[in-house]
Design a protein around this motif. Structure first.
Motif, short mmCIF file in Angstrom:
data_model
loop_
_atom_site.label_atom_id
_atom_site.label_comp_id
_atom_site.label_asym_id
_atom_site.label_seq_id
_atom_site.Cartn_x
_atom_site.Cartn_y
_atom_site.Cartn_z
N TRP A 5 0.84 -1.20 0.00
CA TRP A 5 0.00 0.00 0.00
C TRP A 5 0.87 1.24 0.00
N SER A 24 -7.35 -4.45 2.67
CA SER A 24 -8.61 -3.85 3.09
C SER A 24 -9.76 -4.77 2.71
N ARG A 25 -10.62 -5.06 3.68
CA ARG A 25 -11.79 -5.89 3.38
C ARG A 25 -12.89 -5.07 2.71
N SER A 26 -12.98 -3.79 3.07
CA SER A 26 -14.12 -2.99 2.62
C SER A 26 -13.82 -2.10 1.41
N ARG A 27 -12.53 -1.93 1.07
CA ARG A 27 -12.15 -1.04 -0.03
C ARG A 27 -12.75 0.36 0.14
N HIS A 42 -5.10 -1.23 -0.93
CA HIS A 42 -4.83 -2.24 0.09
C HIS A 42 -4.39 -1.66 1.43
N PRO A 73 -4.88 -1.08 5.02
CA PRO A 73 -5.82 -1.73 5.96
C PRO A 73 -6.88 -0.77 6.46
N ASP A 74 -8.06 -1.32 6.76
CA ASP A 74 -9.20 -0.49 7.13
C ASP A 74 -8.92 0.39 8.34
N LEU A 111 -6.81 3.22 7.24
CA LEU A 111 -7.61 4.16 6.46
C LEU A 111 -8.45 5.03 7.40
#
Length: 280
Positions: A84, A119-122, A193, A195-196, A199
């Motif tokens: 990232w 990231s799971r949620s983008r 990518h 991580p949430d 972010l």
């Protein structure tokens, strides 16, 4: 008589994302250096800070070409492309960058899962949180764009698949942030990518309205965005001089060593005779 040079005066500027960037940016570097990251410099004067295992790094590039001043990245291998990338341009208040690097230092201390893993949620979770805070969806752009209630912060999410290599090269980004009035805004980016939780830290750093200190002259105040407020921290030199002059005219307390003046003799009374010495 030549005009005297105006001395800057300390102000609190709020919100901080509208403060100009002319402040010490060392806090952004120190947050990582104090966590044991290694600091180095190149001959041009750019600064680099690298994690002990070489998997995460910061570059402060005042001498590089282009508007990007800060590049922060991480990946699972020191010799592979990063997973990232986050960037801030040269107009970003350095306190914003410092908040993000402090969050990165904390995440790195938790191990690989703290700062890698994608990231799971983008960005979906962040977008929903913004809407919950009163932000609005802006349909006037080709992206998923969100505006802050004061309309001075814009988050633009690209909702299409992006080539990872293009993101790491800085040619595109999952999230583009614009802050400030149209002709004097600063930019930050985050790749797909990140991580949430990082972010979320990035979002909080960008949008935090806490005031920051800046030395300002009248011309600097004139160039502040209209939505910014500037509160003086200390009296101006003219005010300080007036206070000093007023203080110097105040009646002073009598000195404890000073002999008090003799009481006046009442009118018509004679003074006490001076005692005469007896002859020896």
């Amino acid at each position: 008589m030549p005009n005297s040079r105006e001395e800057p005066r300390e102000y609190q500027i709020a919100p901080r994302y509208l403060a100009h960037p002319e402040a010490d940016g060392s806090a952004a570097v120190e947050a990582l250096a104090n966590a044991g990251w290694a600091r180095s410099h190149d001959r041009a004067g750019n600064t680099f800070v690298t994690a002990p295992d070489l998997t995460a790094r910061l570059a402060h590039r005042p001498e590089a070409d282009g508007p990007v001043l800060w590049k922060i990245s991480a990946g699972p291998d020191a010799f592979a492309p990063p997973e990232w990338l986050v960037t801030f341009d040269h107009l970003t208040p350095p306190e914003v960058v410092a908040d993000f690097t402090a969050a990165l230092a904390d995440a790195y201390a938790r191990g690989l899962d703290g700062y890698l893993g994608g990231s799971r949620s983008r960005g979906t979770e962040t977008a929903l949180e913004l809407l919950d805070r009163g932000w609005t969806l802006d349909p006037s752009t080709p992206f998923l764009s969100y505006r802050s209630p004061d309309r001075l912060v814009r988050f633009h999410f690209r909702d299409k698949p992006l080539p990872h290599s293009a993101e790491m090269a800085g040619d595109t980004e999952r999230l583009l942030v614009e802050v400030g009035p149209a002709r004097s805004c600063w930019y930050a980016t985050a790749s797909s990518h990140l991580p949430d939780h990082l972010l979320r830290s990035f979002t909080e750093a960008v949008t935090d309205p806490v005031p920051v200190r800046r030395p300002m002259r009248r011309i600097d105040l004139e160039h502040l965005p209209a939505a910014a407020t500037a509160t003086p921290i200390a009296p101006s030199p003219l005010e300080a001089a007036r206070i000093s002059a007023a203080t110097s005219r105040s009646p002073s307390a009598p000195s404890p060593n000073r002999t008090p003046p003799s009481a006046p003799v009442p009118l018509g009374a004679s003074a006490a005779p001076t005692p005469r010495r007896s002859p020896p």
